[in-house]
Design an enzyme around this catalytic site. Structure first.
Site, mmCIF file in Angstrom:
data_model
loop_
_atom_site.group_PDB
_atom_site.id
_atom_site.type_symbol
_atom_site.label_atom_id
_atom_site.label_comp_id
_atom_site.label_asym_id
_atom_site.label_seq_id
_atom_site.Cartn_x
_atom_site.Cartn_y
_atom_site.Cartn_z
ATOM 1 N N CYS A 189 -153.119 -9.422 -99.194
ATOM 2 C CA CYS A 189 -153.048 -10.491 -100.206
ATOM 3 C C CYS A 189 -154.348 -11.273 -100.341
ATOM 4 O O CYS A 189 -154.575 -11.946 -101.347
ATOM 5 C CB CYS A 189 -151.913 -11.453 -99.883
ATOM 6 N N HIS A 245 -152.342 -18.303 -103.233
ATOM 7 C CA HIS A 245 -151.617 -17.027 -103.263
ATOM 8 C C HIS A 245 -150.153 -17.314 -103.591
ATOM 9 O O HIS A 245 -149.567 -18.271 -103.073
ATOM 10 C CB HIS A 245 -151.743 -16.345 -101.895
ATOM 11 N N ASN A 301 -144.624 -11.934 -106.044
ATOM 12 C CA ASN A 301 -145.819 -11.771 -105.217
ATOM 13 C C ASN A 301 -146.462 -10.420 -105.543
ATOM 14 O O ASN A 301 -145.886 -9.381 -105.241
ATOM 15 C CB ASN A 301 -145.393 -11.853 -103.739
HETATM 16 N N1 ACO Z 1 -130.393 -12.772 -101.299
HETATM 17 C C1 ACO Z 1 -129.425 -13.401 -100.591
HETATM 18 N N2 ACO Z 1 -129.526 -13.636 -99.271
HETATM 19 C C2 ACO Z 1 -130.659 -13.205 -98.651
HETATM 20 C C3 ACO Z 1 -131.690 -12.542 -99.328
HETATM 21 C C4 ACO Z 1 -131.526 -12.333 -100.706
HETATM 22 N N3 ACO Z 1 -132.458 -11.713 -101.470
HETATM 23 N N4 ACO Z 1 -132.664 -12.271 -98.449
HETATM 24 C C5 ACO Z 1 -132.276 -12.728 -97.260
HETATM 25 N N5 ACO Z 1 -131.051 -13.292 -97.373
HETATM 26 C C6 ACO Z 1 -130.239 -13.942 -96.355
HETATM 27 C C7 ACO Z 1 -130.569 -13.461 -94.963
HETATM 28 O O1 ACO Z 1 -129.862 -12.276 -94.672
HETATM 29 C C8 ACO Z 1 -130.111 -14.626 -94.124
HETATM 30 O O2 ACO Z 1 -128.712 -14.555 -93.988
HETATM 31 P P1 ACO Z 1 -128.018 -15.000 -92.575
HETATM 32 O O3 ACO Z 1 -128.365 -16.459 -92.429
HETATM 33 O O4 ACO Z 1 -126.590 -14.722 -92.829
HETATM 34 O O5 ACO Z 1 -128.671 -14.151 -91.533
HETATM 35 C C9 ACO Z 1 -130.416 -15.836 -95.007
HETATM 36 O O6 ACO Z 1 -130.537 -15.334 -96.344
HETATM 37 C C10 ACO Z 1 -131.680 -16.565 -94.641
HETATM 38 O O7 ACO Z 1 -132.731 -15.620 -94.481
HETATM 39 P P2 ACO Z 1 -134.172 -16.059 -94.055
HETATM 40 O O8 ACO Z 1 -135.047 -14.853 -93.879
HETATM 41 O O9 ACO Z 1 -134.059 -17.030 -92.925
HETATM 42 O O10 ACO Z 1 -134.620 -16.844 -95.376
HETATM 43 P P3 ACO Z 1 -135.873 -17.770 -95.579
HETATM 44 O O11 ACO Z 1 -135.410 -19.097 -96.007
HETATM 45 O O12 ACO Z 1 -136.844 -17.697 -94.429
HETATM 46 O O13 ACO Z 1 -136.588 -17.103 -96.836
HETATM 47 C C11 ACO Z 1 -138.455 -15.647 -97.354
HETATM 48 C C12 ACO Z 1 -137.063 -15.767 -96.732
HETATM 49 C C13 ACO Z 1 -138.347 -15.983 -98.825
HETATM 50 C C14 ACO Z 1 -138.966 -14.228 -97.192
HETATM 51 C C15 ACO Z 1 -139.426 -16.641 -96.665
HETATM 52 O O14 ACO Z 1 -139.303 -16.525 -95.274
HETATM 53 C C16 ACO Z 1 -140.874 -16.415 -97.035
HETATM 54 O O15 ACO Z 1 -141.287 -16.666 -98.154
HETATM 55 N N6 ACO Z 1 -141.710 -15.999 -96.089
HETATM 56 C C17 ACO Z 1 -143.151 -15.821 -96.336
HETATM 57 C C18 ACO Z 1 -143.452 -14.608 -97.130
HETATM 58 C C19 ACO Z 1 -144.936 -14.531 -97.386
HETATM 59 O O16 ACO Z 1 -145.640 -15.504 -97.414
HETATM 60 N N7 ACO Z 1 -145.476 -13.371 -97.560
HETATM 61 C C20 ACO Z 1 -146.902 -13.319 -97.819
HETATM 62 C C21 ACO Z 1 -147.452 -12.124 -97.416
HETATM 63 S S1 ACO Z 1 -146.855 -10.736 -98.296
HETATM 64 C C22 ACO Z 1 -148.070 -9.546 -98.124
HETATM 65 O O17 ACO Z 1 -149.047 -9.768 -97.531
HETATM 66 C C23 ACO Z 1 -147.824 -8.165 -98.703
#
Ligand code: ACO
Length: 317
Positions: A110, A244, A274
């Protein structure tokens, strides 16, 4: 001597997939995706190649700059994965747009656009180039597991480009890398050598979302403060921050920590998701074409992602 940006372009596939479209594929909802990420839709290739998107973005940037392909002295493409392992995406673009200069790919995930700007700055400071084309192009839809709701909803496909000419508009730049194969990785296809006992790998993007989230928020605040200071400026001097586009919550948290107003922080994650290294140049192009930037504006670019890498810089428009 480094460079100034004299033209921008971007391109995306024709097909738009909304959150509701994805809710028909995996157990998710528009409400979950919107509130957790800020993403409402993304562009997904149904046949366009990375070379198609890259050439389209490149041609728009060249036209915007008033530069012909023959005038280019260097093409750098940032991409996690081009259409081929070899030739590089940059070489394919070079041939298709009718340029004759050296061309190579750079992979900093990224952070690839900011890494490419700094690499280009080195060529300018050595006096070996006068016009450089940078393209950041990614096809994340080929790398995510479309059965995994935790990742497939986050990404999109697209390309952004910028044409650079001699100048002194790069006021500061900071690149970092913190090698890590645990938080975020995408395995290679291993081939079929009969002499190797490769472990069976899930051939898709893996991300520890919360781990990357913490890394990203910390990096955004630290790197913006560092490059602004390095440029001899203060946060008050920032006209726009182009972060980003990984998650609106990361951007909002970073914005608040830095004390910037919502108007100063530009986003397009709602319609692109993204697109890895293509995020920042696509945002730059969209805002450039909307007439957002004025001569002398101070833009801060700030990226973070796989590697783990980060890249931030201060540019005078
Ligand atoms: N729809 C519904 N529920 C979902 C989904 C979805 N699409 N995805 C995950 N869940 C559920 C999970 O299973 C979990 O359920 P549980 O509590 O029953 O176990 C719950 O939602 C919470 O999941 P988390 O992973 O804790 O959700 P979080 O609030 O952390 O959000 C996310 C996830 C959006 C990925 C976040 O962590 C994030 O943005 N992280 C950073 C990503 C990033 O910056 N990437 C950059 C680099 S990418 C690259 O370099 C290619």
């Amino acid at each position: 001597m480094n460079f100034q940006i004299i033209g921008t372009g971007s391109s995306h596939p024709a097909c738009v997939k909304t959150n509701d479209d994805l809710a028909k594929l995996v157990d998710t909802s528009d409400e979950w995706i919107t509130t957790r990420t800020g993403i409402r839709s993304r562009y997904i290739s149904t046949g366009e190649t990375l070379a198609d998107l890259s050439c389209d973005a490149a041609q728009k940037a060249l036209e915007n700059a008033g530069v012909t392909p023959q005038e280019l002295d260097l093409i750098i493409c940032s991409t996690i994965r081009g259409d081929y392992m070899t030739p590089s995406l940059a070489c394919i673009v070079q041939q298709r747009i009718g340029a004759t200069c050296p061309a190579f790919d750079l992979n900093a995930a990224c952070s690839g656009f900011v890494y490419s700007l700094d690499v280009a700055a080195g060529f300018f400071s050595r006096g070996t180039v006068k016009k450089v084309l940078i393209i950041s192009a990614e096809m994340m839809s080929k790398m995510v597991d479309w059965n995994d709701r935790a990742t497939c909803v986050l990404f999109g496909d697209g390309a952004g480009a910028a044409v650079l000419a001699e100048g002194d508009h790069l006021l500061s730049c900071k690149l970092t890398a913190q090698g890590d194969t645990e938080l975020l990785y995408i395995p290679h296809v291993n081939g079929n050598s009969p002499f190797h006992d490769w472990p069976d790998e899930h051939p898709f993007l893996f991300m520890n979302g919360q781990g990357v989230y913490k890394f990203a928020v910390a990096a955004m605040e630290r790197d913006v403060l560092d490059v602004v200071k390095q440029a001899g400026l203060t946060l008050d001097d920032i006209t726009y921050l182009l972060p980003h586009q990984a998650n609106l919550r990361i951007i909002e948290t970073g914005r608040k920590k830095l004390g910037l107003s919502p108007e100063q922080v530009l986003t397009n994650i709602d319609k692109h998701g993204n697109i890895s290294s293509a995020c920042i140049p696509t945002l730059l192009d969209e805002q450039n074409r909307q007439g957002t930037f004025h001569k002398g504006d101070i833009l801060v670019l700030c990226a973070f992602g796989g590697g783990l890498t980060t890249g931030a810089c201060v540019l005078k428009w």
